[in-house]
Scaffold this active site. Structure first.
Site, PDB file in Angstrom:
ATOM      1  N   HIS A 187      78.467  13.108  56.768  1.00 26.52           N
ATOM      2  CA  HIS A 187      79.797  12.540  56.542  1.00 26.52           C
ATOM      3  C   HIS A 187      80.804  13.692  56.451  1.00 26.52           C
ATOM      4  O   HIS A 187      80.452  14.793  56.028  1.00 26.52           O
ATOM      5  CB  HIS A 187      79.750  11.770  55.213  1.00 26.52           C
ATOM      6  CG  HIS A 187      80.963  10.963  54.885  1.00 26.52           C
ATOM      7  ND1 HIS A 187      82.102  11.516  54.345  1.00 26.52           N
ATOM      8  CD2 HIS A 187      81.206   9.632  54.999  1.00 26.52           C
ATOM      9  CE1 HIS A 187      82.993  10.553  54.137  1.00 26.52           C
ATOM     10  NE2 HIS A 187      82.477   9.409  54.529  1.00 26.52           N
ATOM     11  N   ASP A 230      73.681  14.287  49.718  1.00 23.17           N
ATOM     12  CA  ASP A 230      74.772  13.310  49.641  1.00 23.17           C
ATOM     13  C   ASP A 230      74.155  11.926  49.473  1.00 23.17           C
ATOM     14  O   ASP A 230      73.625  11.352  50.421  1.00 23.17           O
ATOM     15  CB  ASP A 230      75.605  13.418  50.928  1.00 23.17           C
ATOM     16  CG  ASP A 230      76.671  12.332  51.039  1.00 23.17           C
ATOM     17  OD1 ASP A 230      76.705  11.420  50.190  1.00 23.17           O
ATOM     18  OD2 ASP A 230      77.462  12.413  52.003  1.00 23.17           O
ATOM     19  N   GLN A 283      75.224   6.739  50.017  1.00 24.73           N
ATOM     20  CA  GLN A 283      74.673   5.489  50.556  1.00 24.73           C
ATOM     21  C   GLN A 283      73.257   5.208  50.069  1.00 24.73           C
ATOM     22  O   GLN A 283      72.659   4.208  50.480  1.00 24.73           O
ATOM     23  CB  GLN A 283      74.685   5.513  52.091  1.00 24.73           C
ATOM     24  CG  GLN A 283      76.055   5.625  52.715  1.00 24.73           C
ATOM     25  CD  GLN A 283      76.946   4.400  52.468  1.00 24.73           C
ATOM     26  OE1 GLN A 283      76.486   3.345  52.044  1.00 24.73           O
ATOM     27  NE2 GLN A 283      78.228   4.560  52.729  1.00 24.73           N
ATOM     28  N   LYS A 338      80.702   2.167  45.461  1.00 30.10           N
ATOM     29  CA  LYS A 338      79.763   1.594  46.434  1.00 30.10           C
ATOM     30  C   LYS A 338      78.573   0.954  45.731  1.00 30.10           C
ATOM     31  O   LYS A 338      77.613   0.516  46.387  1.00 30.10           O
ATOM     32  CB  LYS A 338      79.269   2.690  47.392  1.00 30.10           C
ATOM     33  CG  LYS A 338      80.372   3.310  48.249  1.00 30.10           C
ATOM     34  CD  LYS A 338      79.797   4.387  49.151  1.00 30.10           C
ATOM     35  CE  LYS A 338      80.850   5.338  49.693  1.00 30.10           C
ATOM     36  NZ  LYS A 338      81.627   4.777  50.800  1.00 30.10           N
ATOM     37  N   CYS A 381      83.971   8.310  59.360  1.00 30.21           N
ATOM     38  CA  CYS A 381      83.959   9.693  58.866  1.00 30.21           C
ATOM     39  C   CYS A 381      82.751  10.473  59.385  1.00 30.21           C
ATOM     40  O   CYS A 381      82.209  11.338  58.681  1.00 30.21           O
ATOM     41  CB  CYS A 381      84.013   9.755  57.339  1.00 30.21           C
ATOM     42  SG  CYS A 381      85.550   9.134  56.655  1.00 30.21           S
TER      43      CYS A 381
HETATM   44  N1  PMP Z   1      79.099  10.426  52.064  1.00 32.23           N
HETATM   45  C1  PMP Z   1      78.712   9.285  52.625  1.00 32.23           C
HETATM   46  C2  PMP Z   1      77.383   9.208  53.293  1.00 32.23           C
HETATM   47  C3  PMP Z   1      79.539   8.166  52.568  1.00 32.23           C
HETATM   48  O1  PMP Z   1      79.162   7.023  53.142  1.00 32.23           O
HETATM   49  C4  PMP Z   1      80.787   8.258  51.908  1.00 32.23           C
HETATM   50  C5  PMP Z   1      81.725   7.074  51.849  1.00 32.23           C
HETATM   51  N2  PMP Z   1      82.066   6.562  53.133  1.00 32.23           N
HETATM   52  C6  PMP Z   1      81.140   9.479  51.340  1.00 32.23           C
HETATM   53  C7  PMP Z   1      80.271  10.532  51.424  1.00 32.23           C
HETATM   54  C8  PMP Z   1      82.445   9.678  50.651  1.00 32.23           C
HETATM   55  O2  PMP Z   1      82.548   8.881  49.513  1.00 32.23           O
HETATM   56  P1  PMP Z   1      83.923   8.846  48.735  1.00 32.23           P
HETATM   57  O3  PMP Z   1      84.957   8.358  49.705  1.00 32.23           O
HETATM   58  O4  PMP Z   1      83.693   7.879  47.623  1.00 32.23           O
HETATM   59  O5  PMP Z   1      84.204  10.230  48.274  1.00 32.23           O
END
Ligand code: PMP
Length: 408
Positions: A124, A201, A204, A227, A366
């Protein structure tokens, strides 16, 4: 699935009863943000109605109660992910901030020319851009382990890339685009064999499966409250205590301080050292409530339900020759399915779906470099959680039929 009483769970989420132009909402955008059960909303309301005060500083009763609730929330979250306690659990805004905290506090201090950071092609932007930019600042080099044609991480390539020059291996636990579940304890082992650290990370994974940071042996691990049935404005950085102890803070001010003179300052003990300014108090307390909520359902059940729905969606979408599904097979993926319908742009598809009150995400999620590699500008993503049903997946498929006809 049989292990979850979905009807019962849905009662906790009144938002799911919303209708748009006579169509009942099918909320399939959970990888972006999950919905919030009454229990968590009530915890926030209760906090503001009965306990609201700033923490750590006051001697008055309210501040003491707020402090205890906020500090205890760290222990609850530590327990949820198998950490050793509040010293290893830093509250912040979100996963992205947790990533940046380590990149600035550890990376900026430790990385130098000749050092390498190894990531994966499915990172991401929260990880990818952060390490990319810290590498630019420090002269370190960034390398990416390949994603293979089936959407799996090429572990042989990762093993090749990680050398004694590697200082950090940063990998996503579950890909928010492909739905791939990465073998994170193997990744941690590979990093440690070369005396590198490993950042996982978990944005998810924590919402969708039992996670034990000690068993996987991550050095750092991050996830977001919004989430996993919690509120926005709260994210968690887990770090091994000795690493957090050695690191300097990167945000200054407020309760992260122990003693200040005009010349010098010393830092408060963990985790407060990394929580500058007034922290996300109600959000932290509500996140602890979200952990209770999910544990009451049972994380194994949460996982089974989400993955069964993803497999069902995969199978239904596979019935159509003009639908390209990203990532691994249906029986080996997390609770999401990203796809493209023929030449219909993902944004157009999701707009038609919206007419049927089917809420999905369209775009690059992203993960722009991953989409570039796949040769597509974007994709449509349906992502599932504890309150979703097979009927909602059927509705998604019907709405796609309509989109197909419209763009034929
Ligand atoms: N890493 C992953 C794998 C994600 O899916 C997300 C959220 N789309 C993030 C990081 C970022 O999370 P946040 O927007 O809550 O900082």
């Amino acid at each position: 699935s049989e292990s979850l009483d979905v009807e019962r769970i849905r009662e906790d989420f009144p938002i799911l009863e919303r209708e748009f132009a006579g169509e009942q909402l099918a909320y399939l955008d959970n990888a972006a943000t999950s919905q919030t059960p009454d229990q968590v909303v009530d915890a926030i309301a209760h906090y503001y109605r009965h306990t609201n005060a700033n923490v750590h500083r006051g001697l008055h009763q309210l501040s003491q109660e707020a402090s205890i609730a906020y500090e205890d929330a760290h222990d609850r979250v530590a327990d949820f992910i198998g950490a050793d306690g509040r010293k290893e659990v830093v509250f912040g805004k979100n996963t992205t901030e947790a990533m940046n905290t380590v990149a600035y506090a550890w990376g900026l201090a430790e990385l130098e020319p000749g050092d390498e950071v190894v990531m994966t092609e499915m990172e991401h932007h929260a990880a990818l851009v952060t390490w990319q930019q810290i590498a630019k600042k420090t002269g370190a080099e960034v390398k990416y382990a390949r994603v293979d044609d089936d959407g799996y991480l090429d572990m042989d390539h990762l093993r090749e890339l990680v050398t004694d020059d590697t200082e950090m291996v940063s990998a996503v636990h579950v890909s928010n685009t492909l739905g791939t579940i990465n073998p994170v304890s193997d990744i941690a082992d590979i990093a440690h064999e070369h005396d590198a650290l490993c950042f996982i990370d978990g944005a998810q994974s924590v919402p969708h499966m039992p996670v034990d940071v000690k068993a996987m042996d991550a050095d750092f691990f991050a996830f977001s409250g919004h989430k996993m049935c919690g509120p926005t404005g709260i994210g968690v950085l887990y770090g091994k205590e000795h690493l957090l102890e050695e690191m300097q803070p990167y945000l200054y001010g407020g309760m992260m301080i122990e003693k200040v003179t005009f010349e010098e300052s010393t830092w408060h003990e963990l985790p407060w050292k990394f929580e500058a300014g007034t922290p996300p108090i109600s959000q932290g307390i509500a996140l602890a409530e979200a952990c209770d909520y999910l544990d009451d359902i049972g994380m194994e059940n949460v996982q089974r339900h989400g993955e069964a729905l993803a497999e069902y969606a995969y199978d239904r979408l596979s019935e159509f020759d003009d639908i390209d599904i990203l990532g691994p097979p249906g029986d080996d993926r997390a609770a999401l399915v990203s796809f493209n319908l023929g030449n219909v742009h993902a944004h157009d598809a999701s707009e038609i779906l919206n007419d049927f009150a089917v809420a999905v995400r369209a775009g690059d999620h992203c993960t722009q470099p991953l989409h570039d590699k796949l040769g597509i500008p974007s994709s449509t993503r349906a992502s599932f959680y504890i309150y979703n049903t097979e009927e909602e997946v059927d509705k998604l498929v019907e709405a796609l039929d309509a989109a197909r006809e419209l763009f034929a």
